[in-house]
Design a protein around this motif. Structure first.
Motif: not given
Length: 203
Positions: A114-130
């Motif tokens: 899902s493109k919607t989930k992809l964007a939200s997951k990407a932001n969450r991963i970036f904020e937590e780890f990157v």
């Protein structure tokens, strides 16, 4: 001092001491029994017998072959569920488990459709780890961090590829060799080898 009179203080004292001794003995026996029961409880026994060394638990027989394969390559370790668990436990002792957690999060991220989930997951991963000063910031260079930040603009399943690769290389070159040399892994390989020899001798 001896006295046979009914109200004699010495006689009362002797009786009191005798009762006290019996009471203490009974309590000691009761405590011993309770302790024995507790020690034989599987869950408590496991806790008492568990050290800081890595354990494979009841699935040891199924995992013994895997254990010996983990030393062949880092890929072999990452392909094994029990290997990932053991490596994660080791990384915790070095306070660097965020590297593996990030790598696993990226692997899960790639499976998102899902493109919607992809964007939200990407932001969450970036904020937590990157991102800089993230709660569980991984050790990557500034350039890789910025490339990943730009990739979030149009998040795709590959937007973390470079950061994930850098983290993987760091683990492979740094943490993985130490894991193989650790007392915990050495003990596991000895058990796996012993199990293999024992199994062959019974066939």
């Amino acid at each position: 001092m001896s006295c046979w009179m009914p109200g004699c203080p010495a006689l009362s004292m002797c009786r009191g001491l005798a009762t006290l001794a019996i009471t203490c003995l009974e309590r000691a026996k009761d405590l011993k029994t309770r302790l024995g029961i507790l020690l034989h409880k599987p869950e408590l026994g496991h806790r008492i017998g568990t050290s800081s060394k890595l354990q494979l638990g009841s699935r040891w027989r199924d995992s013994s072959r895997d254990v010996l394969e983990w030393r062949e390559s880092f890929d072999q370790l990452l392909k094994s569920k029990s290997g990932v668990t053991a490596f994660h436990t080791f990384l915790k002792t070095e306070f660097s488990e965020e590297n593996l957690d990030f790598w696993l999060a990226c692997e899960d991220f790639k499976k998102t459709r899902s493109k919607t989930k992809l964007a939200s997951k990407a932001n969450r991963i970036f904020e937590e780890f990157v991102q800089s000063e993230a709660p569980r910031e991984v050790n990557i260079d500034h350039e890789t961090r910025e490339i990943t930040r730009k990739n979030l603009t149009g998040a795709t399943s590959t937007c973390f590829n470079e950061a994930q690769a850098k983290t993987r290389t760091l683990m492979e070159k740094d943490s993985y060799p130490r894991f193989l040399k650790s007392a915990s892994y050495q003990d596991m390989t000895k058990q796996a080898t012993s199990y293999g020899i024992s199994k062959r001798s019974h066939t």
